[in-house]
Design a protein around this motif. Structure first.
Motif: not given
Length: 377
Positions: A236-250, A285-290
């Motif tokens: 289970s992945i949670q993050w604070y950043g760009r999303g929800v879909f994949e993204n790259y610098p360009d 930040w991001f986390s991966l949980a069980d």
């Protein structure tokens, strides 16, 4: 026929929203619209973003009421990044011919003297590593890059990390902390590299990397970062950043900064032809949980990029179809400062734009904090 809606967020959580007053403007003209600032704005120490949406006032044949035909995000007040602090309890440091271990009540971390890698991370008698934490600079090509000489021009970076040479290590014990500084040489690209680990008795591990090139002709760097393998149970992945879909610098401005959740299966992207995928940019930040809510958390000392796969980069590059990709009992995690853009001005040879690439002849520094969190549910 449109509403202009605004939204302020603080560390990804909405703190104020509303509709802005309408303004009648002729084409080519400009005007000023005042946006009400949240109470206590100047006192906020968090990451504050302003999101603007142009939304339909009424439903029509192709969209429902409230559908956003345009949107944009502005970081109006960047938050502060935090380094670790000393804790009260003492830590034990043991050194052998090949290893250095740091231990406190609930954790033990082991580092290799010959490679500078973190080779073991035990929390509450449970091993959290399925593969070492170590420098890593290679990014598999995507379809655009396979046609633009990416692999040939940057191929030297495939083995730069594995060919690193540790020239010395310094162990110090500032008040309430333990610091290990590995001084390295990267002979493949003629560069100096230091890897610094700082630990406290809470089990927090601060990792800082510093790259200093010595050759002006060093080719562009695919990415600057590290990789690690953790057990497969952390799905289970949670993050604070760009999303929800994949993204790259360009390819990132459509992905707003916010707090998102995903499973590992949904986090990666299975293209018809396997290729680099799944990156997230500007991550705080991001986390991966069980399933029990226990998690491995990574907090940046600056914005990060990260990716998570149940396979290795080497397996990704060999696969010709998604079903060729294995699913291992580990998660391959990349923790990066930056990553080469996907390119794609055309797909028959155009290089990625310079502003979305990273010169190998310039210095880079970055860092992050690793910690194990229990019962986050």
């Amino acid at each position: 026929q449109f509403d202009l809606v605004y939204e302020f967020t603080s560390d990804g959580k909405r703190i104020q929203t509303g509709k802005l007053a309408s303004v009648s403007l002729l084409p080519g003209k400009s005007g000023t619209i005042e946006i009400p600032v949240p109470d206590g704005f100047n006192a906020l120490s968090t990451d504050v973003c302003l999101n603007l949406y142009v939304q339909l006032k009424k439903a029509n044949l192709w969209a429902s009421e409230g559908y956003s035909i345009a949107r944009e995000q502005f970081v109006v007040k960047p938050g502060a990044f935090k380094t670790i602090k000393a804790a009260d309890k003492q830590m034990t440091v043991k050194e052998t011919a090949g290893e250095i271990s740091v231990q406190a009540d609930s954790f033990k971390v082991v580092f290799s003297k010959s490679t500078g890698a973190m080779t073991s991370w035990v929390q509450n008698n449970s091993e959290l590593l399925q593969g070492v934490l170590e420098p890593y600079f290679w990014k598999p090509a995507n379809d655009n890059q396979k046609q633009s000489n990416y692999e040939r021009s940057m191929g030297v970076w495939r083995k730069v990390a594995s060919n690193r040479v540790v020239e010395g290590v310094d162990v110090t014990k500032p008040d309430g902390l333990v610091t290990l500084l590995f001084r390295m040489n990267l002979p493949d690209v003629e560069a100096g590299y230091t890897l610094k680990y700082t630990l406290n008795s809470r089990g927090q591990i601060q990792v800082e990397a510093d790259y200093k090139p010595k050759n002006e002709k060093t080719p562009k760097i695919p990415k600057f970062g590290m990789r690690i393998r953790i057990p497969e149970k952390f799905q289970s992945i949670q993050w604070y950043g760009r999303g929800v879909f994949e993204n790259y610098p360009d390819r990132k401005t459509a992905a707003f900064i916010g707090v998102y959740t995903s499973t590992l299966d949904n986090f990666r992207t299975d293209y018809a032809v396997p290729q680099d995928n799944g990156n997230r940019c500007d991550v705080r930040w991001f986390s991966l949980a069980d399933q029990k809510g226990n998690a491995v958390r990574v907090s940046g000392l600056q914005p990060l990029c990260f990716r998570a796969w149940p396979y290795t980069e080497e397996e990704l590059e060999k696969a010709k179809h998604p079903f060729d990709l294995p699913v291992h009992d580990f998660i391959n995690l990349n923790i990066d400062l930056n990553i080469h853009g996907v390119g794609g001005d055309d797909t028959w040879g155009a290089q990625t734009m310079e502003k979305y690439t990273y010169p190998g002849n310039k210095p880079y520094q970055y860092g992050f904090v690793l910690e194990y969190m229990q019962n986050m549910k």
